[in-house]
Design an enzyme around this catalytic site. Structure first.
Site, PDB file in Angstrom:
ATOM      1  CE1 TYR A 141      -8.524  -7.296  -5.859  1.00 44.98           C
ATOM      2  CE2 TYR A 141      -7.614  -9.489  -5.614  1.00 44.98           C
ATOM      3  CZ  TYR A 141      -8.007  -8.296  -5.058  1.00 44.98           C
ATOM      4  OH  TYR A 141      -7.876  -8.097  -3.697  1.00 44.98           O
ATOM      5  N   GLY A 155       4.380  -1.104  -0.346  1.00 49.54           N
ATOM      6  CA  GLY A 155       5.739  -0.899  -0.849  1.00 49.54           C
ATOM      7  C   GLY A 155       6.636  -0.090   0.065  1.00 49.54           C
ATOM      8  CG  LEU A 166       5.757  -6.176   2.274  1.00 49.58           C
ATOM      9  CD1 LEU A 166       6.584  -6.576   1.059  1.00 49.58           C
ATOM     10  CD2 LEU A 166       6.570  -6.327   3.551  1.00 49.58           C
ATOM     11  N   GLY A 168      11.714  -1.488   1.038  1.00 48.69           N
ATOM     12  CA  GLY A 168      13.109  -1.044   1.091  1.00 48.69           C
ATOM     13  C   GLY A 168      13.580  -0.374  -0.187  1.00 48.69           C
TER      14      GLY A 168
END
Length: 332
Positions: A52, A205, A202, A209
């Protein structure tokens, strides 16, 4: 099963530190603040990879850990993905001969004497998994690694790895847009007493929401098939159906998505990948949400597996360090 050898009980949610790899000073400061907020809020599990930002995530973590007792947190660390100077990833190296070299650099960047959980980022089809896990087990014996994990493997590979040395955790994508682990991997992990660390909770993204036409247009493309031009409209429509349920229950879409994962068992720890203390605090509120069986059916019915368009993550396979296959089918 979340109790560790040093008596530390792992938090129900972990902090993914992949976004803390930018050289931007503002991102670095935000990442440190997010880690401090995590600790203050009871999150003690930090997840990262040596690739990373070519080690930058580890260095941010090291700075954030200053002043904290070593037994108070748990570091899970992936290795093996190869970085190019441009920042892109170009291959995989999980050769048994090189494992201790990668660990030596990580320990230096993190300023630690040992890693709580060490795991290959992928498995190389040209190298028996027993050899890679065997090399890490030697580091366990030497005291540099406490536990061994694996990432992005199938059920058969998990069994082989576990037969070589006890595997504590398997890291894999799990969300309402990718429930593929429920078929074979999750039952196998539970049979063997192995916990699951779930990234992508999620759906990159999709379940955050606030979808507008402008945001949909900006999000098209990339490497995740869910967001390909021919798929994104269909998937956003599914996410909006779920958001209606969240609004009805007076919570955010992301909180509902996390609560769904948490409802699947205490042996599953979802990761929250953020550098925002505000977003982290919002995510933590999902711990207080109780979903009934009826709630879970309603949530899953809102996103039928057969209606998901495109895969949620490229299923990359490697042989002798090189990419040999990328599956972009839908995980159903």
């Amino acid at each position: 099963m979340n109790d560790q050898p040093n008596g530390l009980e792992l938090s129900r949610i972990g902090l993914g530190c992949g976004h803390m790899s930018n050289v931007n000073e503002a991102v670095k400061s935000a990442g440190i603040a997010a880690i401090h907020t995590a600790f203050e809020s009871g999150i003690n599990h930090l997840n990262t990879g040596d690739f990373y930002g070519a080690g930058r995530s580890e260095m941010v973590i090291a700075e954030a850990l200053k002043g904290h007792k070593r037994d108070d947190y748990f570091i899970s660390l992936k290795f093996g993905a190869l970085n190019a100077p441009s920042g892109s990833l170009y291959g995989l190296d999980v050769s048994p001969q090189h494992v201790k070299n990668y660990l030596a650099y990580s320990l230096t960047r993190l300023n630690l004497d040992y890693i709580d959980l060490y795991q290959p980022a992928r498995i190389d089809l040209g190298i028996p998994v027993e050899e890679t896990i065997g090399a890490i087990s030697n580091l366990v014996k030497a005291g540099y690694v406490r536990q061994i994990g694996v990432s992005q493997v199938d059920a058969e590979t998990l069994r082989r790895a576990h037969a070589t040395h006890p595997i504590s955790w398997v890291e894999v994508e799990y969300s309402l847009f990718n429930r593929s682990i429920e078929k074979e991997l999750l039952p196998t992990a539970r049979e063997l007493g192995i916990g699951v660390v779930a990234f992508g909770a999620l759906a990159h993204g999709l379940l955050a929401g606030h979808w507008t036409d402008e945001r949909i247009e900006k999000s098209k493309g990339g490497y995740v098939p869910l967001f390909f031009e021919e798929n994104i409209g269909k998937n956003v429509a599914l996410a909006k159906k779920l958001e209606e349920i969240a609004v009805k229950k007076q919570m955010t879409l992301s909180q509902l998505a996390l609560a769904w994962i948490l409802s699947k068992g205490e042996d599953i720890i979802p990761l929250i990948g953020t550098v925002s203390p505000v977003h982290l605090q919002e995510a933590l509120q999902s711990l207080d949400i109780h979903l009934t069986e009826e709630d879970i059916r309603e949530i899953e019915d809102a996103i039928p597996k057969q209606e998901i368009a495109g895969a949620s993550f490229p299923n990359m396979q490697f042989r002798n360090g090189k990419t040999v296959h990328v599956k972009t089918r839908s995980y159903k």
